[in-house]
Design an enzyme around this catalytic site. Sequence first.
Site, PDB file in Angstrom:
ATOM      1  N   ASP A 237       0.850  -1.188   0.000  1.00 37.90           N
ATOM      2  CA  ASP A 237       0.000   0.000   0.000  1.00 37.90           C
ATOM      3  C   ASP A 237       0.892   1.246   0.000  1.00 37.90           C
ATOM      4  O   ASP A 237       2.044   1.206   0.418  1.00 37.90           O
ATOM      5  CB  ASP A 237      -0.886  -0.023   1.244  1.00 37.90           C
ATOM      6  CG  ASP A 237      -2.009   1.006   1.179  1.00 37.90           C
ATOM      7  OD1 ASP A 237      -2.247   1.558   0.087  1.00 37.90           O
ATOM      8  OD2 ASP A 237      -2.654   1.250   2.213  1.00 37.90           O
ATOM      9  N   GLN A 268       0.346  11.799  -4.833  1.00 38.39           N
ATOM     10  CA  GLN A 268       0.407  11.963  -3.384  1.00 38.39           C
ATOM     11  C   GLN A 268       1.759  11.540  -2.819  1.00 38.39           C
ATOM     12  O   GLN A 268       1.870  11.197  -1.641  1.00 38.39           O
ATOM     13  CB  GLN A 268      -0.720  11.168  -2.717  1.00 38.39           C
ATOM     14  CG  GLN A 268      -2.108  11.648  -3.108  1.00 38.39           C
ATOM     15  CD  GLN A 268      -3.208  10.944  -2.348  1.00 38.39           C
ATOM     16  OE1 GLN A 268      -3.337  11.080  -1.128  1.00 38.39           O
ATOM     17  NE2 GLN A 268      -4.022  10.167  -3.057  1.00 38.39           N
ATOM     18  N   ARG A 623      -8.001  16.422   1.188  1.00 43.09           N
ATOM     19  CA  ARG A 623      -8.440  15.992   2.531  1.00 43.09           C
ATOM     20  C   ARG A 623      -9.874  16.453   2.791  1.00 43.09           C
ATOM     21  O   ARG A 623     -10.531  15.968   3.711  1.00 43.09           O
ATOM     22  CB  ARG A 623      -7.546  16.581   3.633  1.00 43.09           C
ATOM     23  CG  ARG A 623      -6.073  16.209   3.625  1.00 43.09           C
ATOM     24  CD  ARG A 623      -5.837  14.731   3.481  1.00 43.09           C
ATOM     25  NE  ARG A 623      -5.652  14.377   2.085  1.00 43.09           N
ATOM     26  CZ  ARG A 623      -5.773  13.135   1.598  1.00 43.09           C
ATOM     27  NH1 ARG A 623      -6.125  12.151   2.400  1.00 43.09           N
ATOM     28  NH2 ARG A 623      -5.566  12.883   0.317  1.00 43.09           N
TER      29      ARG A 623
END
Length: 764
Positions: A237, A268, A623
């Site tokens: 992950d 990211q 977010r």
Amino acid sequence: MKIVEENKSERLKKNDYLSTLNEPQREAVLYGNGPLMIIAGAGSGKTRVLTYRIAHLMENGVDPFRILSLTFTNKASGEMRHRIEGAVGTEARNIWMGTFHSVFAKILRIEARFLGYTSDFSIYDTDDSKSLLRSIIKEFNLDDKIYKANVVYNRISGAKNRLVSADDYINNAVIQADDEAAKMKEIGRIYKTYATRCFQANAMDFDDLLFNTNVLFRDFPDVLYKYQHKFQHVMVDEFQDTNVSQYLITRKLSAVHRNIVVVGDDAQSIYAFRGANIENILNFSKDFPDVQTIKLEQNYRSTGTIVSAANSVIARNKAQLEKHTFTANDEGALIDVIKAGSDNEEGRLVASAILEEKMQKALRNENFAILYRTNAQSRSFEEALRKLGIKYRIIGGQSFYQRKEIKDLLGYLRFTVNQRDEEAFKRIINLPKRGIGDTTVARITVTASENNVPIWEVVANIGNYATGRTIAPIEQFGTLIKSFKIMLEDGKDAYEVASHIAKVSGILRELYEDKTVEGLSRYENVQELLNGIKEFVDNEENEDKTLSAFLQSVSLLTNADEPDDNEDHDRVTMMTIHSAKGLEFRNVFIVGLEEDLFPSQMMLESRQDLEEERRLFYVAITRAEKKLSFSYAESRYQWGRLKMCEPSRFLLEVDPKFLNISNALRRDSEQINSPMSFVRNLGPRKATEPKPVTAATAHTPTGDFIPSDTHDLAEGDKVEHMKFGFGTVLKMEVNGTDRKATVKFDSVGEKTLLLSFAKLRIIK
């Protein structure tokens, strides 16, 4: 605050989960054998996909003992295990699942003898490592103002993450030239001694857990063969955050079965400063040419406006994998842009906006987050929230496990398990005070080194090595540790041993006798640690309930796994954007959007650095679920001086159709302190308003641009600014040592610049 999808961990019946997935998600879950790369955009349900893929493998006969799943936080792996257990039952507990460091530490404990360690080796945290480095720097009589422990630690850590050993470091001419240029040519010798001392202490630091796993697999092919055939399926992950060391290990482990699944989002990737290598995900297909790529592009978290704004920003990065995130959610509100005159006013405006939104929408404090680039920015927001009676919490303060009283007790526990742990020994030998000073401790260390024996050998037999009045307290300490060791050998669990040590060592008594508020708090903290150890022992999922197993679980905790001190969870969350990775909030304020702050001045030297800062901005935007706000200040104090600020280039990179901009956002103090009368006059930018300078039309400095000495700058002078272009000085202001110039630029109009910061070329 919540981990992404945390509220979706309901128990699922066999095969029911497939019906909850969209087409790309289902394709990823059902994919057969071979390498698979899942490009998962923000809020696209990647955790759900990984979870259900593992559940699907188990339902189709794959032994859970043969599945390796690697994550970056214990919290993430715990949540995944919980969901898998909900789908397929308690067999999920047999999956090899955890963080890179925890899984590799487990392998290293099993195979420790191959590397010359015992299975009870200590794991040094950052403080332990820096303490040892400070000792070595002192022993070498080096200037600790030049050889700062933090700098040396980061240099050594970076080398280990690139798999550069101490010998390689010393023999690398390029590295040595860099150190010499930095006037720290002794770092190689420090690294060599540090590695030797860690080995002698039967200790590894965090980086060693990765470095030594690579050494283990490189030097002992039979061990590598064992784990290659053990793990039939390997899943990683947050693959964009892996470093060279982590990727090499996972590539080796998957070389036989080639069933490697990597999940990540290059947009990211924000941890280059910790060694993360974005090339791992960008070039994965080169190592696995037959890789299948599946893109998860539907965002389930955020409104259409937020998703589109994020896309408009990240599209400017050149180094990225092609994808286009979209959402079926409502368009939602435009993004408010709050312009403040100063950093203090920024704090007041953001706090007032939170209060107003709470009252209008009947929201709770926990629905809000304030995200900033650096921890130092929190002050103005803390002050403003306190004045309005809004509760808050700051993520990223002192860790529970870094508090002195906690590290003191943990030091006793560590030394009881591993008597070669030099750092634990130095911490507890005179705690509580026994009359054993630093000089005596130094003599013990030197004696052990001269006789080539562990420190414990000298302590346990002090009469054979020393004479004088210090023998008695050292013998008492040795007897104490021996009694604790007997409890371990008798098979007592972690709680029985730890509670006994806390009482008999005198730590609890000393804290209990301190009746100050701080003393009471420290006593309660130690009791909380003991409660945590009891919880560890009572947890049926923990088969190994020994003190050694508990210490390993604690040493591998990340910041995201820290216990929350506040029982009241209804608080506004404040944190750096790096800390917010993996979290989501209903309303998010991204503050301090100014040049040299965000993007950071330290990240403007190369395109790679700037693109990482842009990815950080992208992470911050994504977010938010329902409402997003940006804020910036026109001035703020830095290093004790007032600095005039420019809006961040990132603000200019957001497509303006997603922004609500209004100069009416600036209020005087009377209005700000009356939040009920605080009414925003927001609206889309009118066609008549001047458009800001975009990155495409920004000024390119002339080839001979060199900033001039502006001491004699006067009204009427022609100047050139690196970003604003050419202009004329309209007015000069002098206030003490601060000198300001108001300049009318040809392209952007009037700007007031603080000359101690502005870089201007005077045109003669």
